[in-house]
Design a protein around this motif. Sequence first.
Motif, PDB file in Angstrom:
ATOM      1  N   SER A 149      72.512  86.835  -3.351  1.00  0.00           N
ATOM      2  CA  SER A 149      71.675  86.889  -4.643  1.00  0.00           C
ATOM      3  C   SER A 149      72.576  87.052  -5.854  1.00  0.00           C
ATOM      4  O   SER A 149      71.887  86.747  -6.996  1.00  0.00           O
ATOM      5  CB  SER A 149      70.594  87.848  -4.628  1.00  0.00           C
ATOM      6  OG  SER A 149      70.945  89.329  -4.418  1.00  0.00           O
ATOM      7  N   MET A 150      73.848  87.684  -5.716  1.00  0.00           N
ATOM      8  CA  MET A 150      74.473  87.962  -6.858  1.00  0.00           C
ATOM      9  C   MET A 150      75.692  86.982  -7.261  1.00  0.00           C
ATOM     10  O   MET A 150      76.425  86.947  -8.020  1.00  0.00           O
ATOM     11  CB  MET A 150      75.162  89.480  -6.425  1.00  0.00           C
ATOM     12  CG  MET A 150      74.612  90.498  -6.353  1.00  0.00           C
ATOM     13  SD  MET A 150      73.945  91.179  -7.817  1.00  0.00           S
ATOM     14  CE  MET A 150      75.696  91.757  -8.445  1.00  0.00           C
ATOM     15  N   GLY A 151      75.334  85.868  -6.332  1.00  0.00           N
ATOM     16  CA  GLY A 151      76.233  84.638  -6.552  1.00  0.00           C
ATOM     17  C   GLY A 151      77.614  84.820  -6.014  1.00  0.00           C
ATOM     18  O   GLY A 151      78.524  84.093  -6.283  1.00  0.00           O
ATOM     19  N   VAL A 152      77.626  85.756  -4.908  1.00  0.00           N
ATOM     20  CA  VAL A 152      79.242  85.931  -4.395  1.00  0.00           C
ATOM     21  C   VAL A 152      79.406  84.477  -3.345  1.00  0.00           C
ATOM     22  O   VAL A 152      78.651  84.312  -2.596  1.00  0.00           O
ATOM     23  CB  VAL A 152      79.484  87.109  -3.654  1.00  0.00           C
ATOM     24  CG1 VAL A 152      80.828  87.238  -2.990  1.00  0.00           C
ATOM     25  CG2 VAL A 152      79.403  88.382  -4.507  1.00  0.00           C
ATOM     26  N   TRP A 203      76.666  70.596 -13.118  1.00  0.00           N
ATOM     27  CA  TRP A 203      75.935  71.514 -12.668  1.00  0.00           C
ATOM     28  C   TRP A 203      76.830  72.787 -11.991  1.00  0.00           C
ATOM     29  O   TRP A 203      76.053  73.804 -11.508  1.00  0.00           O
ATOM     30  CB  TRP A 203      74.941  71.303 -12.117  1.00  0.00           C
ATOM     31  CG  TRP A 203      74.036  70.020 -12.608  1.00  0.00           C
ATOM     32  CD1 TRP A 203      73.690  68.992 -12.073  1.00  0.00           C
ATOM     33  CD2 TRP A 203      73.824  69.658 -14.025  1.00  0.00           C
ATOM     34  NE1 TRP A 203      73.306  67.943 -12.833  1.00  0.00           N
ATOM     35  CE2 TRP A 203      73.244  68.567 -14.017  1.00  0.00           C
ATOM     36  CE3 TRP A 203      74.031  70.658 -15.055  1.00  0.00           C
ATOM     37  CZ2 TRP A 203      72.712  67.767 -15.203  1.00  0.00           C
ATOM     38  CZ3 TRP A 203      73.693  69.962 -16.234  1.00  0.00           C
ATOM     39  CH2 TRP A 203      72.880  68.838 -16.453  1.00  0.00           C
ATOM     40  N   ASP A 204      77.953  72.534 -11.868  1.00  0.00           N
ATOM     41  CA  ASP A 204      79.056  73.464 -10.902  1.00  0.00           C
ATOM     42  C   ASP A 204      79.610  74.464 -11.914  1.00  0.00           C
ATOM     43  O   ASP A 204      80.044  74.127 -12.998  1.00  0.00           O
ATOM     44  CB  ASP A 204      79.731  72.714 -10.005  1.00  0.00           C
ATOM     45  CG  ASP A 204      79.277  71.708  -9.075  1.00  0.00           C
ATOM     46  OD1 ASP A 204      78.254  72.201  -8.625  1.00  0.00           O
ATOM     47  OD2 ASP A 204      79.700  70.618  -8.859  1.00  0.00           O
ATOM     48  N   TYR A 205      79.324  75.839 -11.615  1.00  0.00           N
ATOM     49  CA  TYR A 205      80.242  76.874 -12.068  1.00  0.00           C
ATOM     50  C   TYR A 205      81.870  76.218 -11.934  1.00  0.00           C
ATOM     51  O   TYR A 205      82.083  75.769 -11.088  1.00  0.00           O
ATOM     52  CB  TYR A 205      80.155  78.001 -11.329  1.00  0.00           C
ATOM     53  CG  TYR A 205      78.815  78.532 -11.643  1.00  0.00           C
ATOM     54  CD1 TYR A 205      77.929  78.386 -12.689  1.00  0.00           C
ATOM     55  CD2 TYR A 205      78.116  79.389 -10.388  1.00  0.00           C
ATOM     56  CE1 TYR A 205      76.442  78.656 -12.515  1.00  0.00           C
ATOM     57  CE2 TYR A 205      76.657  79.855 -10.494  1.00  0.00           C
ATOM     58  CZ  TYR A 205      76.121  79.428 -11.518  1.00  0.00           C
ATOM     59  OH  TYR A 205      74.982  79.998 -11.474  1.00  0.00           O
ATOM     60  N   GLY A 287      76.843  76.888  -8.274  1.00  0.00           N
ATOM     61  CA  GLY A 287      76.285  76.164  -9.524  1.00  0.00           C
ATOM     62  C   GLY A 287      74.630  76.571  -9.775  1.00  0.00           C
ATOM     63  O   GLY A 287      74.236  77.382  -9.014  1.00  0.00           O
ATOM     64  N   SER A 288      74.410  75.707 -10.736  1.00  0.00           N
ATOM     65  CA  SER A 288      73.011  75.620 -11.150  1.00  0.00           C
ATOM     66  C   SER A 288      72.017  75.160 -10.071  1.00  0.00           C
ATOM     67  O   SER A 288      71.853  74.021 -10.042  1.00  0.00           O
ATOM     68  CB  SER A 288      72.648  75.102 -12.538  1.00  0.00           C
ATOM     69  OG  SER A 288      71.321  75.047 -12.829  1.00  0.00           O
ATOM     70  N   SER A 289      71.283  75.991  -9.435  1.00  0.00           N
ATOM     71  CA  SER A 289      70.336  75.608  -8.391  1.00  0.00           C
ATOM     72  C   SER A 289      69.211  74.793  -8.972  1.00  0.00           C
ATOM     73  O   SER A 289      68.554  73.940  -8.596  1.00  0.00           O
ATOM     74  CB  SER A 289      69.654  76.749  -7.813  1.00  0.00           C
ATOM     75  OG  SER A 289      70.683  77.344  -6.945  1.00  0.00           O
TER      76      SER A 289
END
Length: 474
Positions: A149-152, A203-205, A287-289
């Motif tokens: 949930s923290m994006g790790v 859309w990808d980090y 990335g952005s879901s």
Amino acid sequence: MKEQEKDEQVIDQHRRQLLKLSAGTIAGVGAVAGAGSWIKHRVEGVEQDGYPVEISPSFKRKDQRDVLLTFAGSKALGEKHPERNLSLSNDADGPAKSGEKSFNFQKGIYQFATAHTRADNNKVGYTQLDYALEQACWHGMNILAPLESMGVPNQGTFGWDQSEVKKEKYPFKDSVEILSAIKTAAKTFGAVRVGICKRDKRWDYDPLYDLTQEKTLTWEEDFPFEPKSVIVMLTDMDYDAMATAPMIPASATAAMGYTQNTIQGGGMAKFLRELGYMAVGSGNDLGSSVSYAIAAGLGEGARNGALIAPNLGPRVRISKVYTNLELDDAAYDKPRDFGILTFCENCKRCAESCPGNAISMDDKPSMSSTFAGNDDPDYNWQGQPGMRKFHNDAKKCFKFWCDNGGDCGACIASCPWNKPDFWHHRLIDASNTFTAGPVHTMMKQADILFGYGNTNDDKAVEKFWRSGFSGDFT
């Protein structure tokens, strides 16, 4: 006659009138085409040739170090950017002014994560019972993919290891058979919707960031393969639990959504690796879901920044799977126009219900943020200009989470698209795809009059804790 009885009669009369008006708005169209097929067509949306939101040439990919939860969870980033922890007021609504106490994001995330230890059995919706459910719902994610949930990235069932990929690919006959297999597998994993789109680097980090190692990662040097496609799956959250927002049962169903995401995303990645394709499951990482869900035709971006999916509203959580599997161009799912963003322009109920005043009240979406402090890079560091949408102040949202002791969800609970799956709700969803602004405003008022979308409702908590029984409770 008592005044209360008079009021109830007037409200009941208004409800009947509004229901007749709503039905009348769409009755003619439904009668011509056949109501069932018409509703199905409208709810499924209209295919778009490209991504249905305007993107400027100056649009830049999101640096994960500027994603709010990544920054809040990182000690190193907090030390590198002390100005960010001095920009938001801890007492007032908006940017910190000289002499005000500022909000510290790293302290805030600790306060949020340990809120369950401060349960109050005298406070409805924040009792030991409520927090016990929330912690139980997080349990699966914490085992399968801790800190998802923290994006790790690159952890647990969302790990990047591809050593188990089968050497021989399963001999699918064509893209249709591949699609059928993937969507059937998603249904088996418990997803309520699935779509497949091409990988879109926008859309990808970039770069990625692992806050557990305080380390940046790149797609070219660290990710194990070049993705070609992204599979997007939706899981729904419990309606009765979300109706308690911003109280803790709403946080519990959000937590269960994350646990289901790890099962579905991790399961789909494993399924593809067994078929001979490289695959990595993903939740809040990579990335952005929401953007990928829009690209895969599953819904539209809403005023509150979430995805609204027809029949489900914003009451969904999103998982995605990056894979080197490719389909024929025509086989990919296409973005769809469901009339949702237009509805959001005329509704604003989520913004009106937001306890943190984080959601834009603008009449129209814009290419960049318009909130107070938007032109100060020390304050507006988490923004991403260059996409036409409603740009919200996520910092205020997060601050309320920390003060509240749990995820909020008020914007989800109050949304008129968030409804039980009854036929008349689907009929109104369908009408929203072509009706104009005044009708959208009427729909919003009808929603309020019928008693939907209340927040901070003690009775909703009581109803939720009885919802496990069958029968009508009054």
